[in-house]
Scaffold this motif. Structure first.
Motif: not given
Ligand SMILES: C[C@](O)(CO)[C@H](O)COP(=O)(O)O
Ligand SMILES: Nc1ccn([C@@H]2O[C@H](COP(=O)(O)OP(=O)(O)OP(=O)(O)O)[C@@H](O)[C@H]2O)c(=O)n1
Length: 245
Positions: A19, A84, A111, A171-173, A175, A197-198, A221
């Motif tokens: 992306r 991931r 991340d 959600a962020q990281t 985690q 995804t997380d 992110k």
């Molecule tokens: C883990 C994450 O950053 C939480 O928001 C997100 O799920 C990562 O998503 P990605 O599509 O793998 O970037």
């Protein structure tokens, strides 16, 4: 005598950045003279409680190891997977099997694409999530009205319904979870064919609720190319082109 649990960083850095659309994966983009990845790793190393940081790159990555060869607290693992979740699980299983990390140690999964993590946010997460049985994650309450979209055959995206934003968080990281619990939860989710995804979503399937810890916009992110400029501006590294300070 039981030894107290240690804290370890685990940075999934094996993505392609599709992306983002650059020639090289976004974790290697320049951000004020350092790569995005170096900044994300340095952000974890800023807290002395973090004992070591494991950076998980693609098996054919030729750049990652050289970035950290002179950083004793960083170990690069060429164990990246298809998604991931595979990257994170591959690393966790290796670290546990080889006793780099013990079952009840805390692992902070962060991340590589979130270089804006501040010392303050990291300390807040460690302080609060350490006291919570299920661990926790940085997150931000949703401030905008949420729309569920519908996409026409022509590709037009329109608002189908409005979704309540009450109690909705992004959600962020990092985690932060216990190593063995997270490894088992991720493995079970993959076995069940669940989309993961997380890390928190896997922990939730165990019937426990990770603590939501207030994050920050600066911890966004980098996903699309423009996000790099937003983060550069947020970190006061350089104003957006043509924008007054
Ligand atoms: C883990 C994450 O950053 C939480 O928001 C997100 O799920 C990562 O998503 P990605 O599509 O793998 O970037
Ligand atoms: N197989 C994968 C996919 C992603 N990641 C990492 O997970 C983090 C968040 O993923 P994302 O933002 O989706 O990165 P990419 O997968 O590189 O982006 P894209 O989906 O646009 O290709 C990134 O640090 C990325 O390097 C990973 O370690 N292994």
């Amino acid at each position: 005598m039981a030894t107290s649990a240690k804290y370890y960083g685990l940075v999934p850095a094996a993505g392609q950045g599709k992306r983002f659309g650059a020639d090289a994966p976004k974790q290697y983009a320049d951000l004020g003279g350092l790569t995005v990845l170096e900044r994300s790793v340095n952000a974890l190393l800023a807290d002395d409680r973090v004992h070591k940081v494991f950076v998980v790159c693609a098996p054919d990555d030729t750049r990652c190891a050289s970035l950290f060869e002179s950083v004793p607290k960083v170990k690069v693992l060429p164990l990246g997977g298809r998604e991931r979740v595979n990257t994170v699980l591959n690393a966790l299983q290796y670290l546990l099997e080889n006793m780099w990390v013990f079952e009840t140690d805390w692992v902070l999964v962060h991340d590589a694409a979130r270089p804006g993590l501040t010392r303050h946010l990291l300390a807040r997460l460690i302080d609060q999530a350490s006291e919570h049985v299920a661990g926790g994650l940085l997150a931000l309450p949703v401030a905008d009205t949420l729309k569920k979209a519908s996409v026409s055959e022509e590709g037009d995206t329109s608002s189908q319904t409005t979704v309540s934003r009450t109690n909705m968080w992004c959600a962020q990281t990092p985690q932060m979870f216990r190593a063995q619990a997270l490894s088992l939860a991720l493995a079970e989710c993959l076995y069940q064919g669940a989309e993961v995804t997380d890390e928190a979503s896997a922990i939730e399937t165990m019937g426990i609720s990770p603590l939501l810890v207030m994050g920050g916009l600066e911890n966004m992110k980098i996903t699309q190319a423009q996000d790099l400029e937003y983060v550069r501006c947020l970190l006061n590294l350089q104003p957006l082109d043509g924008e007054a300070n």
